[in-house]
Scaffold this active site. Structure first.
Site, short mmCIF file in Angstrom:
data_model
loop_
_atom_site.label_atom_id
_atom_site.label_comp_id
_atom_site.label_asym_id
_atom_site.label_seq_id
_atom_site.Cartn_x
_atom_site.Cartn_y
_atom_site.Cartn_z
N ASP A 9 -0.95 67.22 45.49
CA ASP A 9 -0.71 68.48 44.60
C ASP A 9 -1.66 69.25 43.94
O ASP A 9 -2.23 68.25 43.07
CB ASP A 9 0.61 68.41 43.77
CG ASP A 9 1.41 68.79 43.15
OD1 ASP A 9 1.03 69.81 42.69
OD2 ASP A 9 2.62 68.35 43.38
N ILE A 13 -0.70 65.52 37.73
CA ILE A 13 0.48 65.18 37.57
C ILE A 13 1.59 66.29 36.74
O ILE A 13 0.87 66.63 35.38
CB ILE A 13 -0.07 63.64 36.05
CG1 ILE A 13 -0.89 63.15 37.20
CG2 ILE A 13 1.33 63.28 35.47
CD1 ILE A 13 -0.76 62.00 35.88
N HIS A 14 2.32 66.47 36.66
CA HIS A 14 3.40 67.30 36.43
C HIS A 14 5.20 66.62 36.49
O HIS A 14 4.81 66.07 37.04
CB HIS A 14 2.83 68.84 36.70
CG HIS A 14 3.06 68.98 38.76
ND1 HIS A 14 4.74 68.83 38.43
CD2 HIS A 14 2.50 68.43 39.52
CE1 HIS A 14 4.65 69.15 40.05
NE2 HIS A 14 3.39 68.84 40.54
N GLY A 15 6.09 67.62 36.15
CA GLY A 15 7.28 67.58 36.31
C GLY A 15 7.48 67.26 37.12
O GLY A 15 8.11 65.41 37.65
N ALA A 18 5.75 63.47 38.08
CA ALA A 18 5.99 62.86 36.87
C ALA A 18 7.29 62.07 36.85
O ALA A 18 7.56 61.15 36.54
CB ALA A 18 5.30 63.22 35.79
#
Length: 161
Positions: A9, A13-15, A18
């Site tokens: 990705d 780290i993102h929504g 996470a």
């Protein structure tokens, strides 16, 4: 240590990672393997801020991530291995890590990339790396969100000229 998900990705780290993927696979540790971010304190700080409460994050180079994985250095943690591109996956494999299945979430369309699926665009170098991963027997599937439809990315990359 149990690796519960290996994901590509380009947002790291993102929504979705996470909250969505961490909960779905019940991970308590996100291992980011990226040479650029490993040497950028600002990006590391931003990724740490995006890490959910109760989940650890480790941000290291691809070589250091390979050592961590090979030597099982994360104790009893349930780990998501997160990379930005297929070349990083090849680096992990070439360093002796076993990767059997990869979830491809989002590799955005940018200059120099062509769209391969709704979720994945790639440069010629990335296409070459995807083909190497396919030829080495890694199962590749593109899934945007947990529970969403999966695209057999091995077939996509094999059909690409």
């Amino acid at each position: 240590m149990e690796v519960v998900l290996v994901r590509v990705d380009d947002r790291l780290i993102h929504g979705q990672v996470a909250m969505g993927w961490t909960r779905t696979v019940r991970a308590n540790h996100i291992l980011v393997a990226n040479d650029q971010v490993a040497s950028d304190k600002t990006q590391q700080m931003l990724l740490k801020m995006a890490t959910p409460v109760g989940v650890k994050s480790t941000i290291v180079s691809v070589a250091n991530a390979a050592t961590i994985l090979r030597e099982n250095k994360l104790g009893r943690d349930r780990v998501i291995v997160l990379v930005r591109d297929p070349q990083s996956l090849l680096g992990l494999i070439e360093a002796g890590c076993t990767i059997e299945k990869v979830n491809i979430g989002n590799v955005r369309m940018t200059d120099g990339r062509e769209r391969l699926t709704k979720e994945v665009a790639a440069t010629p170098e990335e296409i070459k790396a995807w083909k190497q991963l396919d030829q080495s027997g890694v199962q590749l599937e593109a899934i945007w969100l947990p529970g969403g439809p999966a695209t057999n990315f091995n077939q996509v990359i094999r059909a690409h000229e």
